[in-house]
Design an enzyme around this catalytic site. Structure first.
Site, mmCIF file in Angstrom:
data_model
loop_
_atom_site.group_PDB
_atom_site.id
_atom_site.type_symbol
_atom_site.label_atom_id
_atom_site.label_comp_id
_atom_site.label_asym_id
_atom_site.label_seq_id
_atom_site.Cartn_x
_atom_site.Cartn_y
_atom_site.Cartn_z
ATOM 1 N N HIS A 1 6.902 -124.211 1.488
ATOM 2 C CA HIS A 1 8.122 -124.004 0.694
ATOM 3 C C HIS A 1 8.481 -122.522 0.588
ATOM 4 O O HIS A 1 9.611 -122.185 0.249
ATOM 5 C CB HIS A 1 8.059 -124.723 -0.664
ATOM 6 N N ASP B 1 1.151 -128.044 2.214
ATOM 7 C CA ASP B 1 2.211 -127.047 1.952
ATOM 8 C C ASP B 1 1.854 -125.668 2.542
ATOM 9 O O ASP B 1 1.520 -124.747 1.815
ATOM 10 C CB ASP B 1 2.412 -126.942 0.438
ATOM 11 N N SER C 1 2.673 -118.908 -5.367
ATOM 12 C CA SER C 1 2.690 -119.814 -4.240
ATOM 13 C C SER C 1 2.365 -119.042 -2.980
ATOM 14 O O SER C 1 2.889 -117.954 -2.766
ATOM 15 C CB SER C 1 4.062 -120.471 -4.098
HETATM 16 N N1 ARG Z 1 6.664 -126.626 -7.715
HETATM 17 C C1 ARG Z 1 6.480 -125.630 -6.687
HETATM 18 C C2 ARG Z 1 6.719 -124.194 -7.246
HETATM 19 O O1 ARG Z 1 7.314 -124.076 -8.296
HETATM 20 C C3 ARG Z 1 7.428 -125.792 -5.554
HETATM 21 C C4 ARG Z 1 7.165 -126.946 -4.679
HETATM 22 C C5 ARG Z 1 8.193 -127.039 -3.618
HETATM 23 N N2 ARG Z 1 8.457 -128.436 -3.321
HETATM 24 C C6 ARG Z 1 9.545 -129.100 -3.800
HETATM 25 N N3 ARG Z 1 9.608 -130.388 -3.568
HETATM 26 N N4 ARG Z 1 10.522 -128.503 -4.414
HETATM 27 O O2 ARG Z 1 7.553 -123.481 -6.691
HETATM 28 N N1 ASP Z 2 5.200 -123.470 -6.897
HETATM 29 C C1 ASP Z 2 5.135 -122.167 -7.554
HETATM 30 C C2 ASP Z 2 5.568 -121.058 -6.595
HETATM 31 O O1 ASP Z 2 6.393 -121.280 -5.743
HETATM 32 C C3 ASP Z 2 3.765 -121.930 -8.114
HETATM 33 C C4 ASP Z 2 3.669 -122.366 -9.548
HETATM 34 O O2 ASP Z 2 4.669 -122.253 -10.282
HETATM 35 O O3 ASP Z 2 2.586 -122.778 -9.938
HETATM 36 O O4 ASP Z 2 5.213 -119.909 -6.753
#
Ligand code: ARG
Ligand code: ASP
Length: 715
Positions: free
Chosen positions: A85, A221, A649
């Protein structure tokens, strides 16, 4: 007396316990603040192996990717690993119907196949120094916040000018502890970063929105890039002459895997946390701000989804926008639930009670800090309804694409000069921007967003805070009729219209735009916001910043037996904790590992979120996991009690020896409130096991060229 002793015991125990997992620590202070405890928790290396400015240390393998994510060097030829991502934009930019890298994945089987990425950069941190005294000299308590800031800005500029650095290095200085401390960072930023590999989205984003922020998780990921340097190994713009970067340090990879209780640390660039707020501030986030933002996003996502499920073309156009709106939408819901469940407000009140009683024990503290909490609470009251209006404005305006068009044109007009030649360049830019917006635009969908969101805008707010022009229009027409007029008659509904007006002379451009109904409405909403809300918020916010800085100073002073870590601010941090599961609810126990068996359990052929590539299913069926499986099973993800946030991330998960064992990418639903109130019982970060990453690269993609570059250790 007994009761008093008990309270001290509870206090000590709680603070020691929470400190064990909580905290995003500055790498240059680990030796003084954390090393002992890290070793007690299982770390086998020294703090000087993590941060050392005299020889290659782990910090030299960590980069900020584009300022929004983290990546790490995993070969001596500049190969870096980050999340799918995080690299998604690059993958999307190279994708077309003929080369659908989002759907099919992308792999460079030699360096010539790697793809250049405009605008993508990585930054290394060369050194970190405290410069607090030089920054806050000349400051006194009689200054207004504005005067104070201008002295600080002047001092920052001076230090930056005087500091000795190489020509290819940069410097930035950031406030910590709400402006009670300042640190200087010397950085090296490489701007030639090429795409090397990414799995299909069905692996890299397996489970999509349904699984996002959730455990148990089964997502691969990850993606890979390579840093290129000039012939001296220094930063350079993209050039075919550049060569793969030779790092001071690259991470060794361990295939040993993690067991419950094992020591882990996550090393990266966490973006923003707010761990030292008052109860009043947390209450406002829970009761006012999160619910306002959630409500608007809920309506917007509903509308977008209803179009995306019916039309494949719209689904592609809106996929990235939808995912990004949904990501924070889901996080804020988890945050409110977590804050509620963990009794965050009461915890803060208890903490404030301790704070107040410590103040009472010392007349000097009492006179200096005795009023802060009260003032914070009344200032938050004062700003509360304004922040609601701010959230509504910030959430609504950018979701209506025609308003984004109006915003782009507004800033274009204000930038236009008399010189036609210079304007030509500006015209190119605005044309590009208009194309970007309309490439991901559907008029019917956008009109529905306009009608729904502006209805909320007028219905949910006091009249005096909303646009007089819109109110006036609503006395003669319905919102649907107003929208119909605009979406059929405005010159701003078609890219070609706008471009031909832009091609004309600037005077008629300004005339046409200023008489357009959409533009007039956009301007009226904006001006109303600035006059009624924006200006007031800015001045109260200055006051909050000041109080928050004093409150932080007071906490550091009165709890001088406690070790504090500064809130995240997109600077390099280390967080550490042990691998462990958790109990999300009464009677439920979550394990700390997932396997490919779980990927297959979730598999839904043809589904938008849970489909899988045939090759992956074949490898699973044949149990062909190579050296990456254990006892006939392929590990996929695991969790630990590392304190992470957005920006972490792509950060490496390291074992006790500093070897790479996983890649951080998310947090669990019950623990997303860790940005405000870290609770060791339910806050967990989610990592993809490095063995799943290597299995996909090696067995699934056959990119053994990449595996050969890596240093894989047995330890
Ligand atoms: N929750 C993860 C973080 O905040 C992002 C994951 C990305 N995947 C998604 N389906 N949006 O950024
Ligand atoms: N998914 C998040 C990021 O993109 C990580 C988190 O918020 O735990 O940095």
């Amino acid at each position: 007396m007994k009761k008093y002793l008990f309270q001290i015991f509870v206090l000590l125990f709680c603070s020691l316990k929470s400190i064990a997992d909580e905290g995003m620590w500055l790498p240059q202070l680990l030796q003084t603040l954390n090393e002992k405890q890290m070793k007690k928790m299982g770390m086998k290396i020294n703090a000087s192996d993590i941060y050392n400015i005299n020889k290659g240390s782990l910090k030299d393998a960590i980069v900020s990717l584009g300022g929004f994510c983290t990546a790490e060097v995993i070969s001596n030829q500049g190969l870096i690993l980050t999340n799918h991502h995080c690299g998604f934009d690059a993958v999307q930019n190279h994708s077309s119907l003929e080369h659908n890298y989002i759907r099919d994945g992308f792999w460079a089987y030699n360096k010539n196949q790697e793809l250049q990425n405009q605008g993508l950069f990585v930054s290394f941190i060369i050194s970190i120094d405290e410069v607090t005294n030089a920054i806050i000299k000349d400051i006194n308590n009689n200054m207004t916040e504005k005067e104070r800031q201008s002295v600080i800005d002047k001092n920052i500029a001076q230090i930056k000018k005087d500091y000795k650095k190489e020509t290819y290095q940069d410097i930035f200085i950031r406030p910590f502890f709400e402006g009670n401390k300042y640190f200087l960072f010397v950085t090296e930023t490489y701007k030639d970063v090429r795409l090397v590999g990414a799995p299909p989205a069905s692996i890299g984003n397996f489970g999509k929105d349904t699984d996002n922020w959730m455990w148990p998780r089964h997502t691969g990921d990850f993606s890979m890039f390579r840093i290129y340097a000039d012939k001296n190994n220094h930063p350079a713009e993209f050039s075919p002459e550049n060569i793969p970067y030779t790092p001071k340090k690259s991470l060794a990879i361990s295939l040993k895997g993690m067991k419950e209780g094992d020591f882990t640390m996550v090393f990266g660039f966490p973006g923003r946390t707010n761990e030292y707020l008052s109860a009043a501030a947390i209450k406002q986030i829970m009761m006012v701000n999160d619910p306002a933002k959630i409500k608007i996003r809920h309506e917007a996502l509903d509308i977008m989804k209803s179009f995306m499920t019916k039309d494949e073309g719209i689904k592609i156009q809106y996929a990235a926008k939808y995912a990004s709106i949904e990501n924070a939408y889901k996080k804020w819901q988890g945050e409110v639930l977590g804050l509620t469940k963990s009794n965050a407000i009461q915890k803060k009140l208890d903490y404030q009670a301790q704070f107040t009683s410590r103040l009472a024990s010392n007349p000097e503290w009492q006179s200096q800090y005795g009023k802060i909490l009260e003032e914070l609470s009344s200032t938050y009251k004062e700003i509360e309804s304004l922040t609601f209006a701010r959230d509504y404005y910030n959430e609504i305006m950018p979701k209506i694409e025609l308003f984004n068009v109006a915003a782009a044109l507004t800033s274009h007009i204000s930038n236009l000069g008399k010189d036609d030649a210079a304007n030509l360049d500006k015209n190119k830019k605005i044309n590009g921007k208009i194309d970007d917006i309309f490439n991901e635009y559907n008029a019917v969908l956008d009109q529905q967003l306009f009608e729904k969101l502006l209805t909320l805008y007028v219905n949910d707010q006091p009249k005096e805070n909303t646009s007089p022009l819109l109110q006036e229009l609503l006395t003669i027409k319905t919102i649907h009729e107003i929208a119909n007029d605009i979406y059929t008659a405005s010159v701003m509904t078609k890219a070609d219209n706008i471009k031909s007006i832009l091609a004309g002379d600037s005077k008629s451009l300004v005339d046409i735009i200023k008489n357009d109904n959409l533009f007039r409405l956009y301007t009226d909403i904006n001006e109303t916001y600035t006059n009624k809300i924006g200006n007031k918020i800015s001045s109260i916010q200055l006051n909050i910043n000041k109080l928050q800085r004093q409150y932080m100073e007071a906490q550091l002073t009165v709890f001088n037996d406690k070790v504090f870590y500064p809130d995240a601010n997109s600077t390099l941090r280390v967080t550490y904790g042990n691998v462990k599961g958790y109990q999300p609810r009464d009677g439920m126990n979550y394990d700390y590992y997932t396997y490919m068996d779980g990927v297959m359990e979730k598999y839904k052929p043809g589904d938008y979120e849970f489909d899988l590539p045939k090759k992956l299913i074949d490898l699973y069926t044949a149990k062909d996991f190579g050296r990456y499986g254990v006892d006939g099973r392929q590990p996929v993800c695991f969790i630990a009690a590392n304190h992470t946030t957005g920006g972490n991330s792509g950060s490496p998960a390291l074992d006790a020896y500093g070897n790479l064992v996983g890649l951080n990418f998310d947090r669990v639903w019950e623990g997303t409130m860790s940005d405000i109130n870290y609770d060791p019982s339910i806050c967990r970060n989610i990592m993809v096991d490095i063995r799943y990453v290597l299995f996909i690269i090696d067995k699934f993609a056959g990119a053994s060229n990449l595996i050969e570059e890596m240093k894989i250790v047995k330890k």
